[in-house]
Design an enzyme around this catalytic site. Sequence first.
Site, mmCIF file in Angstrom:
data_model
loop_
_atom_site.group_PDB
_atom_site.id
_atom_site.type_symbol
_atom_site.label_atom_id
_atom_site.label_comp_id
_atom_site.label_asym_id
_atom_site.label_seq_id
_atom_site.Cartn_x
_atom_site.Cartn_y
_atom_site.Cartn_z
ATOM 1 N N LYS A 1 0.277 -19.047 3.114
ATOM 2 C CA LYS A 1 -0.125 -20.449 2.897
ATOM 3 C C LYS A 1 -0.627 -20.656 1.482
ATOM 4 O O LYS A 1 -1.131 -21.720 1.144
ATOM 5 C CB LYS A 1 -1.244 -20.808 3.879
ATOM 6 C CG LYS A 1 -0.878 -20.637 5.338
ATOM 7 C CD LYS A 1 -2.122 -20.928 6.191
ATOM 8 C CE LYS A 1 -2.063 -20.169 7.502
ATOM 9 N NZ LYS A 1 -3.386 -20.118 8.156
ATOM 10 N N ARG B 1 4.025 5.478 5.736
ATOM 11 C CA ARG B 1 3.071 6.558 5.530
ATOM 12 C C ARG B 1 1.689 6.088 5.098
ATOM 13 O O ARG B 1 0.677 6.501 5.661
ATOM 14 C CB ARG B 1 3.551 7.519 4.413
ATOM 15 C CG ARG B 1 4.389 8.657 4.845
ATOM 16 C CD ARG B 1 5.361 8.962 3.733
ATOM 17 N NE ARG B 1 6.166 7.771 3.539
ATOM 18 C CZ ARG B 1 7.231 7.499 4.292
ATOM 19 N NH1 ARG B 1 7.642 8.334 5.188
ATOM 20 N NH2 ARG B 1 7.908 6.374 4.135
ATOM 21 N N THR B 2 1.656 5.272 4.052
ATOM 22 C CA THR B 2 0.348 4.991 3.448
ATOM 23 C C THR B 2 -0.532 4.208 4.418
ATOM 24 O O THR B 2 -1.692 4.553 4.643
ATOM 25 C CB THR B 2 0.537 4.227 2.123
ATOM 26 O OG1 THR B 2 1.522 4.905 1.356
ATOM 27 C CG2 THR B 2 -0.751 4.144 1.343
ATOM 28 N N HIS C 1 -0.139 4.496 -7.708
ATOM 29 C CA HIS C 1 -0.283 4.799 -6.278
ATOM 30 C C HIS C 1 -1.213 6.012 -6.189
ATOM 31 O O HIS C 1 -0.787 7.123 -5.881
ATOM 32 C CB HIS C 1 1.097 5.100 -5.695
ATOM 33 C CG HIS C 1 1.163 5.111 -4.199
ATOM 34 N ND1 HIS C 1 0.045 5.138 -3.386
ATOM 35 C CD2 HIS C 1 2.236 5.126 -3.361
ATOM 36 C CE1 HIS C 1 0.436 5.157 -2.128
ATOM 37 N NE2 HIS C 1 1.754 5.150 -2.082
ATOM 38 N N ARG D 1 -2.103 -2.728 -0.419
ATOM 39 C CA ARG D 1 -0.810 -2.590 -1.113
ATOM 40 C C ARG D 1 -0.284 -3.988 -1.403
ATOM 41 O O ARG D 1 -0.357 -4.887 -0.555
ATOM 42 C CB ARG D 1 0.202 -1.837 -0.269
ATOM 43 C CG ARG D 1 1.600 -1.864 -0.903
ATOM 44 C CD ARG D 1 2.560 -0.957 -0.225
ATOM 45 N NE ARG D 1 2.209 0.441 -0.472
ATOM 46 C CZ ARG D 1 2.980 1.460 -0.105
ATOM 47 N NH1 ARG D 1 4.131 1.235 0.508
ATOM 48 N NH2 ARG D 1 2.622 2.698 -0.353
HETATM 49 N N1 CP Z 1 4.846 7.350 0.005
HETATM 50 C C1 CP Z 1 4.656 6.091 0.414
HETATM 51 O O1 CP Z 1 3.963 5.297 -0.246
HETATM 52 O O2 CP Z 1 5.270 5.753 1.582
HETATM 53 P P1 CP Z 1 5.195 4.347 2.291
HETATM 54 O O3 CP Z 1 5.860 3.341 1.373
HETATM 55 O O4 CP Z 1 5.903 4.499 3.598
HETATM 56 O O5 CP Z 1 3.739 4.004 2.463
#
Ligand code: CP
Length: 321
Positions: free
Chosen positions: A80, A51-52, A129, A101
């Site tokens: 590396k 999603r993100t 998040h 991320r």
């Molecule tokens: N909600 C969420 O962060 O989903 P993903 O881990 O798929 O990005």
Amino acid sequence: MRHVIDILDLSTEEIGGLLATAQDIIARPEAYSELCRGKKLATLFFEPSTRTRLSFEAAMYELGGNVLSVTGAATSSASKGESVADTAKVVSCYADIIAMRHPKEGAALVAANNASIPVINAGDGGHCHPTQTLADLLTILREKGRLGDLTVGLCGDLKFGRTVHSLINALSRYENVKFVLISPEELKLPSYVKDSVLKPRGIAYTQTSDLEGALPDLDLLYMTRVQKERFFNEEDYLRLKDSYILTPEKMRLARPDMCVLHPLPRVNEISVAIDNDPRACYFKQVLNGKYMRMALILMLLREAGKLPSAKKPAVRPLETV
Ligand code: CP
């Protein structure tokens, strides 16, 4: 340079502005479709995501911009030994904005401290998040019409669930929000969240392991997955993973207008039999995430002087925002 690492990096007024922009994007998508022409978003994802990452990329494409992507440490020079700091400096030479991320708490902050372009935290370990929280807030606003006067149940892995930590931080800033923290003993909300957010702000909260007992009082139920990837011991994960499964029988205990949210991915904690219940809002949440990420990209590129400043969005935020 403005970055968004924690939801608290955004004031409630700014969140109100992002909600207004997102609602305007929903109403008039064509007015936004060329605004980022010639701009590039780098999505640096050193941990899995569906999603993100895809919603950030869809957001940039729908704004008319382009995307550069790293998907997984193994395919980048992180494998590396390149540091997050060096990666941020390098990507600043190619892109206009970064969404990152990383499995380590604090990695996004390190990137922000070294980048010369805006950095958005797309999830750092078990910490924060913030853009999931923006998706959650737009969903709550669209479904309930308000962000205050809510009794919010948070259920499942409250220890490692970074979306829960960010959402508590965000909702605690609105009037008369109460939390019911529903988890097994081992997965309770960390003390640092209670001590730094709930207690100093005088926010009402209760802790319980009893989902059925809590359900009748809730305006919102935020279900979460037990975060397998944060466990040191597989045995503990297997013992705890099915602690809560929301079923149609349990939903009979809930109010007719209770809203069920989940950041997804779902494993086993919401029965698929609930997906057609009008109270199930988790797929709407996914779509709302794209609109809020569009609004955030625009805000940060404007503040960085990479886009002209905004006209006021046509849709006003609701009074409670
Ligand atoms: N909600 C969420 O962060 O989903 P993903 O881990 O798929 O990005």
